[in-house]
Write a protein that holds these residues in place. Sequence first.
Motif, short mmCIF file in Angstrom:
data_model
loop_
_atom_site.label_atom_id
_atom_site.label_comp_id
_atom_site.label_asym_id
_atom_site.label_seq_id
_atom_site.Cartn_x
_atom_site.Cartn_y
_atom_site.Cartn_z
N ALA A 122 0.84 -1.21 0.00
CA ALA A 122 0.00 0.00 0.00
C ALA A 122 0.87 1.26 0.00
N HIS A 123 1.90 1.29 0.82
CA HIS A 123 2.81 2.43 0.85
C HIS A 123 3.54 2.59 -0.48
N LEU A 124 3.98 1.47 -1.06
CA LEU A 124 4.68 1.53 -2.34
C LEU A 124 3.77 2.06 -3.44
N ALA A 125 2.49 1.72 -3.39
CA ALA A 125 1.52 2.24 -4.38
C ALA A 125 1.34 3.74 -4.21
N ILE A 126 1.26 4.20 -2.99
CA ILE A 126 1.05 5.62 -2.73
C ILE A 126 2.24 6.45 -3.20
N ASN A 127 3.45 5.97 -2.97
CA ASN A 127 4.60 6.79 -3.38
C ASN A 127 5.02 6.56 -4.83
#
Length: 192
Positions: A122-127
């Motif tokens: 999820a964090h990788l998708a956001i950044n």
Amino acid sequence: GEVSDGGAVVCRFASAPHGDFDAADAGDVLDCAQLLAELRARLPALPPDEQGVKRRGVVGFVGYPNVGKSSVINALFGAKKVSMSRTPGKTKQVQTLELPGADLTLCDCPGLVFPSAVATRAHLAINGTVPLTELRDALGPVQVIVDKMGFNKLAEKYGLGEEILREAARRLGDERAAAEDPARRLLAGLAV
């Protein structure tokens, strides 16, 4: 603009495509001249090589994919020297370029990702590390955003009033579950 070193021009660079940069509002954002000066200041003094030739400093640009490593190098050159793309993974191998007159070699590296050690998917998708086309479930990234920003602030930003949110919960078929899951509630409201 240009960068000089004791009177001699070391590097010329073009203006940003969006206009001149006003650093007064930016705090810790550097323009090309400031960045070049900072890079030089951080390099150790190198003794000449065996033939007495001054050695060049080497600066590597390393980090997550798609954060602007290639763009910074192109800005320092004032021209497109390395290719770049909005899609992560454009840089496939280390590229080295000598910055004329600056005694610097710049290394453009592919983006590095250590997903299990650094962040959730999820964090990788956001950044922007994981392309959105590879995202199978939006709930995780939305939950991270809701946790960080707060549901009410996001609902207000996107004009999701109580009437819209009630209709969204009704369409989900489980109003209680929607009320207990802010990310799901937000997504449902955006879909109405």
